[in-house]
Enzyme design. Structure first.
Site, PDB file in Angstrom:
ATOM      1  N   LYS A   6       0.856  -1.181   0.000  1.00 47.99           N
ATOM      2  CA  LYS A   6       0.000   0.000   0.000  1.00 47.99           C
ATOM      3  C   LYS A   6       0.892   1.231   0.000  1.00 47.99           C
ATOM      4  O   LYS A   6       1.746   1.389   0.869  1.00 47.99           O
ATOM      5  CB  LYS A   6      -0.905  -0.004   1.225  1.00 47.99           C
ATOM      6  CG  LYS A   6      -1.697   1.292   1.364  1.00 47.99           C
ATOM      7  CD  LYS A   6      -2.748   1.192   2.423  1.00 47.99           C
ATOM      8  CE  LYS A   6      -3.475   2.511   2.572  1.00 47.99           C
ATOM      9  NZ  LYS A   6      -4.532   2.421   3.585  1.00 47.99           N
ATOM     10  N   ARG A  55     -10.821   9.853   2.244  1.00 49.10           N
ATOM     11  CA  ARG A  55     -10.665  10.479   3.565  1.00 49.10           C
ATOM     12  C   ARG A  55     -11.845  11.408   3.846  1.00 49.10           C
ATOM     13  O   ARG A  55     -12.288  11.506   4.990  1.00 49.10           O
ATOM     14  CB  ARG A  55      -9.310  11.190   3.653  1.00 49.10           C
ATOM     15  CG  ARG A  55      -8.159  10.173   3.626  1.00 49.10           C
ATOM     16  CD  ARG A  55      -6.777  10.796   3.627  1.00 49.10           C
ATOM     17  NE  ARG A  55      -5.749   9.757   3.448  1.00 49.10           N
ATOM     18  CZ  ARG A  55      -4.464  10.007   3.190  1.00 49.10           C
ATOM     19  NH1 ARG A  55      -4.028  11.257   3.117  1.00 49.10           N
ATOM     20  NH2 ARG A  55      -3.604   9.015   3.038  1.00 49.10           N
ATOM     21  N   LYS A  92      -2.387  -1.495  -3.729  1.00 52.10           N
ATOM     22  CA  LYS A  92      -3.190  -0.284  -3.667  1.00 52.10           C
ATOM     23  C   LYS A  92      -2.325   0.958  -3.744  1.00 52.10           C
ATOM     24  O   LYS A  92      -1.297   0.990  -3.058  1.00 52.10           O
ATOM     25  CB  LYS A  92      -3.960  -0.309  -2.349  1.00 52.10           C
ATOM     26  CG  LYS A  92      -4.740   0.924  -2.020  1.00 52.10           C
ATOM     27  CD  LYS A  92      -5.391   0.699  -0.700  1.00 52.10           C
ATOM     28  CE  LYS A  92      -6.039   1.975  -0.253  1.00 52.10           C
ATOM     29  NZ  LYS A  92      -6.506   1.869   1.096  1.00 52.10           N
ATOM     30  N   SER A 132     -10.327   5.716  -4.437  1.00 53.52           N
ATOM     31  CA  SER A 132     -11.274   6.816  -4.603  1.00 53.52           C
ATOM     32  C   SER A 132     -10.819   7.845  -5.640  1.00 53.52           C
ATOM     33  O   SER A 132     -11.620   8.318  -6.450  1.00 53.52           O
ATOM     34  CB  SER A 132     -11.508   7.484  -3.248  1.00 53.52           C
ATOM     35  OG  SER A 132     -10.286   7.933  -2.682  1.00 53.52           O
TER      36      SER A 132
HETATM   37  C1  PBG Z   1      -7.040   3.751   5.532  1.00 55.68           C
HETATM   38  C2  PBG Z   1      -7.517   3.452   4.176  1.00 55.68           C
HETATM   39  C3  PBG Z   1      -7.396   4.341   3.107  1.00 55.68           C
HETATM   40  C4  PBG Z   1      -8.023   3.744   2.019  1.00 55.68           C
HETATM   41  C5  PBG Z   1      -8.507   2.491   2.434  1.00 55.68           C
HETATM   42  N1  PBG Z   1      -8.172   2.312   3.790  1.00 55.68           N
HETATM   43  C6  PBG Z   1      -6.845   5.720   3.038  1.00 55.68           C
HETATM   44  C7  PBG Z   1      -5.548   6.031   3.602  1.00 55.68           C
HETATM   45  O1  PBG Z   1      -4.677   5.176   3.747  1.00 55.68           O
HETATM   46  O2  PBG Z   1      -5.377   7.196   3.954  1.00 55.68           O
HETATM   47  C8  PBG Z   1      -8.128   4.403   0.681  1.00 55.68           C
HETATM   48  C9  PBG Z   1      -9.181   3.917  -0.228  1.00 55.68           C
HETATM   49  C10 PBG Z   1      -9.553   4.858  -1.298  1.00 55.68           C
HETATM   50  O3  PBG Z   1      -8.931   5.923  -1.518  1.00 55.68           O
HETATM   51  O4  PBG Z   1     -10.541   4.550  -1.990  1.00 55.68           O
HETATM   52  N2  PBG Z   1      -6.506   2.806   6.309  1.00 55.68           N
END
Ligand code: PBG
Length: 331
Positions: A201, A211, A255, A281
């Protein structure tokens, strides 16, 4: 013997629809999709998310209805993310351990509505519950501490499994959390609860609308670069994946999605495990913005990008377009 032009004309098999169908190497079905859903308090509530046009937060009853919709569309799994009210957030994210928190109520409602007809994937990380929007516990300097965070994530995972989660998906990027969660699940009798590890990630600029959706955007100060990966690295992704497999992950998540398909392909080539990707997102918002600006056909963009994940080696994709894509595929 090798054929060459004009005996070999690669356009020959592309000349008609039936032939293209016959030669297609990759297929995309609604069973390849995981649908992320945002949960909010209340009853009969639907809150549109401005930065994710077409995506809403739903109260628990609405989440159960979306889960039924997933079943009817042939989508095998949903992923739940809570928008925790501001007054339930704290520096230690303790609401994550509340057996009656929004997440646990949503899990139970989906189970009541759908039985075993849909898989329930739950995110393990503290950002939807912390007052500071980071995924873990902070020390005095604001650094996200690893081992104390892991201890809380284990309790969060057990809390979700007790409520009925089928797949625990740690998205926090702490070291050692997969092993700790796996051992705790075994001890608690949750032998068949899976772990889909967000192994690779990245600290990405594509998470902004998410967020907003979970309500941590305005709270977050700084970034997540001390635990999420540097977008410049792919050797490191292979090390992360190797570790998570050794620690007991059933499947691996990469991701964001499209900008990181090279990682998917490298992981798939190296390890014999199911690999998933999250079309996040910001990627969703980019497609919607392109379509709204007339820069591309929405349906075609959706299906082409999802096909690309399959071609790269994914077993499946988390996408906010899941229901729309399933309708297109099933049509
Ligand atoms: C947080 C988390 C995030 C996403 C999934 N779980 C955001 C981040 O790490 O700040 C992002 C998913 C998306 O942007 O659709 N643990």
């Amino acid at each position: 013997m090798r054929s060459s032009y004009p005996a070999l004309r690669l356009r020959r098999t592309r000349a008609s629809g039936w032939s293209r169908a016959l030669h297609r190497e990759t297929i995309l079905t609604s069973a390849d999709l995981i649908w992320p859903l945002f949960v909010t308090e209340g009853r009969g509530v639907e809150e549109p998310i401005a930065s994710l046009p077409g995506v809403s937060r739903w109260s628990v009853d609405g989440i159960a209805a979306r889960a039924k919709e997933a079943v009817s569309l042939g989508i095998p799994c949903i992923a739940l993310f809570p928008n925790t009210q501001r007054d339930r957030r704290s520096d230690d994210g303790a609401e994550a351990l509340n057996p009656d928190n929004l997440m646990c109520r949503a899990i139970r409602a989906v189970r009541d509505a759908c039985g075993q007809d849909v898989g329930i994937l739950t995110d393990v990380a503290l950002d939807p519950y912390t007052a500071h929007g980071q995924d873990g516990l902070l020390d005095a300097s604001g650094y996200v501490v690893n081992d104390d965070t892991v201890a809380v994530l284990v309790d969060q995972a057990i809390n979700q499994a007790n409520a009925g989660a089928d797949i625990i998906a740690p998205s926090d990027m702490m070291d050692g959390r997969v092993k700790a969660i796996r051992m705790a699940l075994e001890m608690a009798g949750h032998n068949n609860v899976q772990i889909m590890s967000y192994a690779a990630k990245y600290a990405s600029a594509f998470y902004g609308p998410f967020r907003d959706a979970v309500g941590s955007g305005g709270l977050l100060k700084g970034d997540k670069k001390s635990y999420q990966m540097d977008p410049a690295n792919s050797e490191e992704a292979l090390r992360e994946v190797a570790l998570d497999i050794a620690e007991g992950a059933d499947s691996i998540l990469v991701k964001p999605g499209l900008p990181y398909l090279d990682i998917v392909t490298r992981v798939k080539a190296r390890f014999e495990v199911p690999v998933f990707a999250y079309q996040v997102s910001g990627e969703y918002a980019m497609i919607e913005a392109a379509a709204a600006a007339g820069a591309g056909d929405r349906d075609a963009l959706v299906l082409e990008t999802l096909m690309a994940f399959k071609r790269a080696g994914c077993s499946g994709v988390l996408t906010y377009h899941a229901a729309h894509a399933a309708r297109l595929i099933n049509a």
